[in-house]
Design an enzyme around this catalytic site. Structure first.
Site, PDB file in Angstrom:
ATOM      1  N   GLY A 160       6.310  11.135   3.494  1.00 57.35           N
ATOM      2  CA  GLY A 160       6.506  11.600   4.873  1.00 57.35           C
ATOM      3  C   GLY A 160       6.452  10.444   5.848  1.00 57.35           C
ATOM      4  N   LYS A 180       4.620   4.063 -10.301  1.00 55.55           N
ATOM      5  CA  LYS A 180       3.380   4.021  -9.512  1.00 55.55           C
ATOM      6  C   LYS A 180       2.146   3.779 -10.394  1.00 55.55           C
ATOM      7  CE  LYS A 180       5.332   7.103  -5.973  1.00 55.55           C
ATOM      8  NZ  LYS A 180       5.502   8.519  -5.606  1.00 55.55           N
ATOM      9  N   GLU A 236       0.819  -1.220   0.000  1.00 56.26           N
ATOM     10  CA  GLU A 236       0.000   0.000   0.000  1.00 56.26           C
ATOM     11  C   GLU A 236       0.852   1.269   0.000  1.00 56.26           C
ATOM     12  OE1 GLU A 236      -3.696   0.453  -0.013  1.00 56.26           O
ATOM     13  OE2 GLU A 236      -2.607   2.206  -0.702  1.00 56.26           O
TER      14      GLU A 236
HETATM   15  N1  HSE Z   1       9.706  10.875  -4.457  1.00 55.60           N
HETATM   16  C1  HSE Z   1       8.328  10.629  -4.197  1.00 55.60           C
HETATM   17  C2  HSE Z   1       7.507  11.868  -4.532  1.00 55.60           C
HETATM   18  C3  HSE Z   1       7.994  10.269  -2.787  1.00 55.60           C
HETATM   19  O1  HSE Z   1       8.049  12.947  -4.771  1.00 55.60           O
HETATM   20  O2  HSE Z   1       6.297  11.748  -4.528  1.00 55.60           O
HETATM   21  C4  HSE Z   1       7.950   8.823  -2.516  1.00 55.60           C
HETATM   22  O3  HSE Z   1       7.256   8.079  -3.460  1.00 55.60           O
END
Ligand code: HSE
Length: 437
Positions: A306, A202, A126
């Site tokens: 975060g 992603k 997730e």
């Molecule tokens: N480097 C990613 C971003 C954070 O800037 O969204 C972790 O997936």
């Protein structure tokens, strides 16, 4: 019954994960069943924000993934190697795996899930997409009874932060990137974020869940934000758009609603109408808009990175595994919880970019003389590209600046028109071409 976790990595997310598990009061009661018994780190002599009993923290990560006392391995070291080896070894030793590692899943999901299904263990991720926002679990579970038609996301916080500041401050990309690096919002090597590679990892994972097939990462069309200029952002604003790096997975289903035989899969900067639900997602926030039948549009919004946010997603996966094990569901094909394990084994073909359809924005620098706009219109028209608007706001010492927005057109036809346009004598250059929602 208690469950033992081995944590690989004690950076930002690892620390957040340990904090939630070690402070379970007022959270899900299953957390009380979970103990972190081993923690693997690169260097032992570093100050840590969480304390463990003597002997728990080690720099021998290989010994954690083979430890017979451990039920669940939580991989938070990131990157492809050696994370892949640790994950595969853990699976081989019958351990369930939770990971936040989009890179290893998008590149090696095939062998990881094949091995996990064969061994009867769960691999949950997730936290790998949109950080703390629950989106993979809903796609697998609550949204799974819908036919998903499209998933559109702002799933990279760094680029969204940069574009938001460019819009608010009217400054160019390089200036904001340097400041974002100074403030820790962008990596020293920003390539994965600003060139769209992180978002491609992603969206490949999201598409795989939405359309029920594995995805070859190389099939994702990927364009980043380096070429976006303050001038483009200002024109977009004037024309009623905001520029966002969108990741889009779209399937065209056959009449009977079956899974699409081919999907569109792309990451690129997009002029988004200001009234679009994703247009107001600013700063480091992420959002994922799912278009589902019969549900309609549903949007997930929140912190995409975060410590606490990402750890929340990691721990929710650990709890899901513990809940399944408590209910007697090992992950073997015969008896595994079908809402948790990976059920698809074929690859979904991705449509070539040339076949995709979009509106386009082009900023064209030309000589300032009669008939230029007419010739531009003809260059597009001759290739079957119809124009929705043409504006000339600026005339400066380099000539005129003309911005066109096309109607929806096939990518191949637009690129042919662009080549013809660039050959026109009056056209000095075409500094930007962007897609329009
Ligand atoms: N480097 C990613 C971003 C954070 O800037 O969204 C972790 O997936």
């Amino acid at each position: 019954m208690g469950y033992n976790v081995g944590l690989l990595g004690l950076g930002t997310v690892g620390t957040g994960t340990a904090k939630i598990i070690m402070d379970s009061v007022g959270r899900h009661p299953l957390l009380e069943e979970i103990s972190i018994v081993r923690v693997g780190v690169r260097t032992l002599d570093k100050a840590r924000a969480v304390e463990f009993e003597t002997g728990v923290v080690t720099d021998d990560l290989a010994s954690i993934v083979t430890d017979p006392n451990i039920d669940i391995i939580v991989e938070l070291i990131g990157g492809v190697k050696p994370a892949l080896n640790y994950i595969l070894t853990a699976i081989e030793h019958g351990k369930h795996v939770v990971t936040a590692n989009k890179a290893v899943i998008s590149r090696h999901g095939d062998e990881i899930f094949t091995a996990a299904n064969a061994k009867g263990v769960y691999v949950l991720l997730e936290a790998a997409v949109a950080g703390g926002i629950p989106v993979l679990t809903p796609l697998k579970q609550a949204l799974g009874v819908n036919r998903i038609n499209r998933v559109t996301g702002i799933i990279n916080g760094t680029t969204n932060y940069i574009l938001t500041r460019m819009k608010n401050e009217g400054v160019d990309f390089d200036e904001v990137l340097a400041d974002a690096q100074r403030l820790g919002y962008a990596e020293a090597d920003p390539t994965a974020d600003v060139d769209g590679l992180d978002a491609a990892d992603k969206i490949a994972i999201l598409a795989s869940l939405a359309f029920g097939g594995r995805i070859k990462l190389d099939d994702v069309y990927c364009e980043g934000i380096r070429k976006i200029s303050a001038a483009d952002i200002a024109y977009a604003e004037k024309l009623g758009f905001t520029i966002k790096l969108l990741a889009i997975a779209q399937g065209h289903r056959p009449e009977n609603g079956a899974m699409p035989t081919e999907i569109e899969l792309k990451v690129h900067p997009t002029l988004l109408p200001k009234h679009h639900p994703l247009a107001t997602v600013d700063g480091v926030n992420n959002a994922v808009l799912v278009e589902a039948d019969p549900l309609g549009e549903v949007m997930f919004y929140g912190p995409g990175a975060g410590e606490g946010a990402t750890a929340s997603a990691v721990v929710s996966d650990i709890v899901s595994i513990v809940a399944a094990l408590e209910g007697g569901s090992q992950a073997s094909n015969a008896s595994g919880n079908p809402l948790l394990r990976c059920s698809h084994e074929h690859y979904t073909p991705v449509a070539p970019m040339d076949a995709s359809v979009s509106r386009f924005y082009a900023r064209i620098l030309t000589q300032d003389r009669p008939s230029v706009i007419g010739h531009i219109g003809l260059a597009f028209g001759d290739h079957g590209v119809s124009l929705e608007s043409v504006v000339q706001i600026d005339v400066h010492d380099r000539g005129a600046e003309i911005v066109v927005i096309t109607h929806k057109v096939n990518e191949g036809k637009f690129q042919a028109a662009l080549t013809a346009l660039q050959a026109l004598e009056e056209v000095v250059s075409v500094p930007s071409v962007l897609r329009v929602w």
